[in-house]
Design an enzyme around this catalytic site. Structure first.
Site, PDB file in Angstrom:
ATOM      1  N   PRO A 282      -2.555   4.699  -3.208  1.00  0.00           N
ATOM      2  CA  PRO A 282      -1.412   4.566  -4.381  1.00  0.00           C
ATOM      3  C   PRO A 282      -1.669   2.664  -4.419  1.00  0.00           C
ATOM      4  O   PRO A 282      -2.238   2.233  -2.741  1.00  0.00           O
ATOM      5  CB  PRO A 282      -0.421   4.772  -3.812  1.00  0.00           C
ATOM      6  N   ASN A 283      -1.639   2.340  -4.964  1.00  0.00           N
ATOM      7  CA  ASN A 283      -1.943   0.150  -5.632  1.00  0.00           C
ATOM      8  C   ASN A 283      -2.731  -0.223  -5.200  1.00  0.00           C
ATOM      9  O   ASN A 283      -2.578  -0.882  -5.288  1.00  0.00           O
ATOM     10  CB  ASN A 283      -0.544  -0.241  -4.401  1.00  0.00           C
TER      11      ASN A 283
ATOM     12  N   ASN B  24      -8.238   4.783   3.419  1.00  0.00           N
ATOM     13  CA  ASN B  24      -7.138   3.459   3.130  1.00  0.00           C
ATOM     14  C   ASN B  24      -6.315   4.795   2.028  1.00  0.00           C
ATOM     15  O   ASN B  24      -6.050   4.727   1.605  1.00  0.00           O
ATOM     16  CB  ASN B  24      -7.400   1.903   2.236  1.00  0.00           C
TER      17      ASN B  24
ATOM     18  N   TYR C 121      -3.394  -9.628   0.164  1.00  0.00           N
ATOM     19  CA  TYR C 121      -4.492  -8.974  -0.068  1.00  0.00           C
ATOM     20  C   TYR C 121      -6.108  -9.572  -1.008  1.00  0.00           C
ATOM     21  O   TYR C 121      -6.804  -9.254  -0.920  1.00  0.00           O
ATOM     22  CB  TYR C 121      -4.370  -7.430  -1.307  1.00  0.00           C
TER      23      TYR C 121
ATOM     24  N   HIS D  85      -7.363  -0.502   6.896  1.00  0.00           N
ATOM     25  CA  HIS D  85      -6.455  -1.418   5.886  1.00  0.00           C
ATOM     26  C   HIS D  85      -7.204  -2.659   5.813  1.00  0.00           C
ATOM     27  O   HIS D  85      -7.420  -3.114   6.506  1.00  0.00           O
ATOM     28  CB  HIS D  85      -4.805  -1.474   6.775  1.00  0.00           C
TER      29      HIS D  85
ATOM     30  N   GLU E 154      -9.038   5.961   9.574  1.00  0.00           N
ATOM     31  CA  GLU E 154      -8.016   4.536   8.774  1.00  0.00           C
ATOM     32  C   GLU E 154      -8.877   3.306   8.981  1.00  0.00           C
ATOM     33  O   GLU E 154      -8.680   2.736   9.881  1.00  0.00           O
ATOM     34  CB  GLU E 154      -6.548   4.820   9.579  1.00  0.00           C
TER      35      GLU E 154
ATOM     36  N   ALA F 210       0.736   2.873   1.189  1.00  0.00           N
ATOM     37  CA  ALA F 210       1.533   3.222   2.081  1.00  0.00           C
ATOM     38  C   ALA F 210       2.224   4.305   2.328  1.00  0.00           C
ATOM     39  O   ALA F 210       2.669   4.470   3.352  1.00  0.00           O
ATOM     40  CB  ALA F 210       2.560   2.385   0.555  1.00  0.00           C
TER      41      ALA F 210
ATOM     42  N   ARG G 280      -1.731  -8.131  -7.573  1.00  0.00           N
ATOM     43  CA  ARG G 280      -1.050  -7.435  -6.373  1.00  0.00           C
ATOM     44  C   ARG G 280      -0.925  -8.540  -5.430  1.00  0.00           C
ATOM     45  O   ARG G 280      -2.095  -8.305  -4.341  1.00  0.00           O
ATOM     46  CB  ARG G 280      -0.889  -5.551  -5.448  1.00  0.00           C
TER      47      ARG G 280
ATOM     48  N   ARG H  71       2.965  -7.016   9.666  1.00  0.00           N
ATOM     49  CA  ARG H  71       4.306  -6.747   9.012  1.00  0.00           C
ATOM     50  C   ARG H  71       5.354  -6.539   8.549  1.00  0.00           C
ATOM     51  O   ARG H  71       5.796  -7.127   9.745  1.00  0.00           O
ATOM     52  CB  ARG H  71       3.031  -6.058   7.109  1.00  0.00           C
TER      53      ARG H  71
HETATM   54  C1  DQA Z   1      -2.589  -0.884   3.005  1.00  0.00           C
HETATM   55  C2  DQA Z   1      -1.697  -1.626   3.882  1.00  0.00           C
HETATM   56  C3  DQA Z   1      -0.490  -0.611   3.160  1.00  0.00           C
HETATM   57  O1  DQA Z   1       1.061  -0.838   3.902  1.00  0.00           O
HETATM   58  C4  DQA Z   1       0.033  -0.646   1.884  1.00  0.00           C
HETATM   59  O2  DQA Z   1       1.012   0.147   1.322  1.00  0.00           O
HETATM   60  C5  DQA Z   1      -1.417  -1.224   0.856  1.00  0.00           C
HETATM   61  C6  DQA Z   1      -2.513  -1.076   1.816  1.00  0.00           C
HETATM   62  C7  DQA Z   1      -4.043  -2.447   3.660  1.00  0.00           C
HETATM   63  O3  DQA Z   1      -5.136  -1.708   3.033  1.00  0.00           O
HETATM   64  O4  DQA Z   1      -3.849  -2.981   3.678  1.00  0.00           O
HETATM   65  O5  DQA Z   1      -1.379  -0.328   0.045  1.00  0.00           O
HETATM   66  O6  DQA Z   1      -3.026  -0.296   2.970  1.00  0.00           O
END
Ligand code: DQA
Length: 143
Positions: free
Chosen positions: A9-10, A73, A22, A99, A97, A76, A17, A106
């Site tokens: 997501p996102n 990835n 990011y 990120h 995993e 959240a 964003r 954070r």
């Molecule tokens: C993320 C870190 C997560 O905490 C966040 O919710 C994201 C992006 C990252 O790539 O840094 O959406 O996975």
């Protein structure tokens, strides 16, 4: 080696964003970067993104036996989706995993990854390069 790269997501909002966290690169830039790694590492990739937990679970199930490994990835969902944890546990290919940001530096809620123990390794805080480290890890394991 055929790798599934699954973004949650996102991540489609990259570039828009929270650029201070990011960066300014867009999701398309991420895809281009990942496609560029194919020739470097002699791999093929399939890159997917979904904002929906159930779809991500379906994609992970589908990936089993069709890919050699997964770079995930989970956005959240990382921090609270036991369903994703179970999905990773239910497939037999390795999942790494990744990120973009360093989730350990954070907000407190990000410091917990509920999927971590289902994954073979985690890379974070390196921006796009976190994905590259994940690919290198999968290659190492395939040897
Ligand atoms: C993320 C870190 C997560 O905490 C966040 O919710 C994201 C992006 C990252 O790539 O840094 O959406 O996975």
């Amino acid at each position: 080696m055929n790798i599934l790269i699954l973004n949650g997501p996102n991540l489609n909002m990259l570039g828009l964003r929270e650029p201070e966290i990011y960066g300014n690169n867009t999701y398309q830039d991420l895809e281009n970067y990942l496609k560029g790694l194919e020739s470097v590492y002699h791999i093929t990739t399939d890159i997917k993104q979904s904002n929906l937990e159930g779809i991500m679970i379906d994609i992970l199930h589908y990936a089993n036996d069709r890919f050699d490994g997964v770079i995930l990835n989970a956005g959240a969902f990382t921090h609270y989706s036991y369903a994703l944890y179970d999905a990773i546990k239910s497939i037999s290919i390795p999942v790494v995993e990744v990120h973009l940001s360093d989730i350990n530096n954070r907000e407190d809620f990000r410091k917990i990854s509920v999927i971590k123990d289902a994954c073979v390794a985690s890379f974070m805080g390196l921006g796009f390069q976190s994905y590259e480290e994940g690919i290198k890890e999968l290659l190492k394991r395939m040897k």
